[in-house]
Design a protein around this motif. Sequence first.
Motif, PDB file in Angstrom:
ATOM      1  N   ASP A 172       0.828  -1.206   0.000  1.00 20.77           N
ATOM      2  CA  ASP A 172       0.000   0.000   0.000  1.00 20.77           C
ATOM      3  C   ASP A 172       0.860   1.253   0.000  1.00 20.77           C
ATOM      4  O   ASP A 172       0.561   2.237  -0.685  1.00 20.77           O
ATOM      5  N   GLU A 175       2.425   1.743  -3.408  1.00 21.21           N
ATOM      6  CA  GLU A 175       1.424   2.219  -4.351  1.00 21.21           C
ATOM      7  C   GLU A 175       1.080   3.683  -4.076  1.00 21.21           C
ATOM      8  O   GLU A 175       0.914   4.483  -5.000  1.00 21.21           O
ATOM      9  N   SER A 176       1.001   4.040  -2.792  1.00 20.01           N
ATOM     10  CA  SER A 176       0.691   5.417  -2.421  1.00 20.01           C
ATOM     11  C   SER A 176       1.778   6.367  -2.890  1.00 20.01           C
ATOM     12  O   SER A 176       1.500   7.440  -3.439  1.00 20.01           O
ATOM     13  N   THR A 179       1.646   6.685  -6.675  1.00 17.34           N
ATOM     14  CA  THR A 179       0.531   7.539  -7.095  1.00 17.34           C
ATOM     15  C   THR A 179       0.863   9.011  -6.881  1.00 17.34           C
ATOM     16  O   THR A 179       0.604   9.848  -7.750  1.00 17.34           O
ATOM     17  N   ARG A 180       1.427   9.314  -5.723  1.00 14.28           N
ATOM     18  CA  ARG A 180       1.742  10.711  -5.422  1.00 14.28           C
ATOM     19  C   ARG A 180       2.749  11.278  -6.423  1.00 14.28           C
ATOM     20  O   ARG A 180       2.608  12.414  -6.883  1.00 14.28           O
ATOM     21  N   LYS A 217      -3.903   7.465 -10.463  1.00 11.38           N
ATOM     22  CA  LYS A 217      -2.581   7.150 -11.019  1.00 11.38           C
ATOM     23  C   LYS A 217      -2.680   6.874 -12.512  1.00 11.38           C
ATOM     24  O   LYS A 217      -1.816   7.299 -13.293  1.00 11.38           O
TER      25      LYS A 217
END
Length: 244
Positions: A172, A175-176, A179-180, A217
């Motif tokens: 997680d 992925e976070s 995405t950021r 994303k």
Amino acid sequence: MPFESIDSAVGLPGPNECKPYPTSLVAVTQPAETSPAPDGVRRVVIAEDEALIRMDLAEMLEEEGYDVVGQAGDGQKAIELARDLRPDLVILDVKMPVLDGIAAAETIAGERIAPVVILTAFSQRDLVARARDAGAMAYLVKPFQRGDLVPAIEMAVSRYAEIAVLEREVSDLQESLATRKSVDRAKGALQEALGLSETDAFRWIQKTAMDLRLSMKQVADGVVEHGVAGLGEGAADASPDGPS
């Protein structure tokens, strides 16, 4: 029962591809506090090529409140049973025909089917490192007593659950972060292409993701790679405050 206490330990990490995991071996002294299975009974598959030992082990487990749902005399059969039955735990003897317990443990752990406890004779202690690298969560040295069995099982199940949580958290987080980074790059491209403020650029990405039923994303990556027009005719004209 032909089991006498010699030694038992836990703390073996998961398969090689999932390192880093803890690598120290911790002596079993008491059961870990773990959540019970949905029906309150842990389902176990055991694999041991010596039929009498396998029968004694199954009886011992059942007397301790476990449900022995499958038994095998070789490692390959153990893998098949684990895949079919999806037990809460697999107990594997090291020395077995067709496929040994360490190779079976590597497959079962690698497929994230269940925690594995390895049974090894006192003279096979050199195999513990191999069992650890294969993904076993615990080992028991034969012969052992009933009092050694439950703590090893519960600690193995507990450590397996902890590692699963850590893996999800790492996934997680990765992925976070990904995405950021993608959104930050896309915001810059939108500010330049559409003359938006940073806040409006973020809202543009958010609204477009909802309109197109994509993740932020995916939208951000599309903006960076293809520009605004690459997301489709509707997205190119989207306004952060306008209608869908």
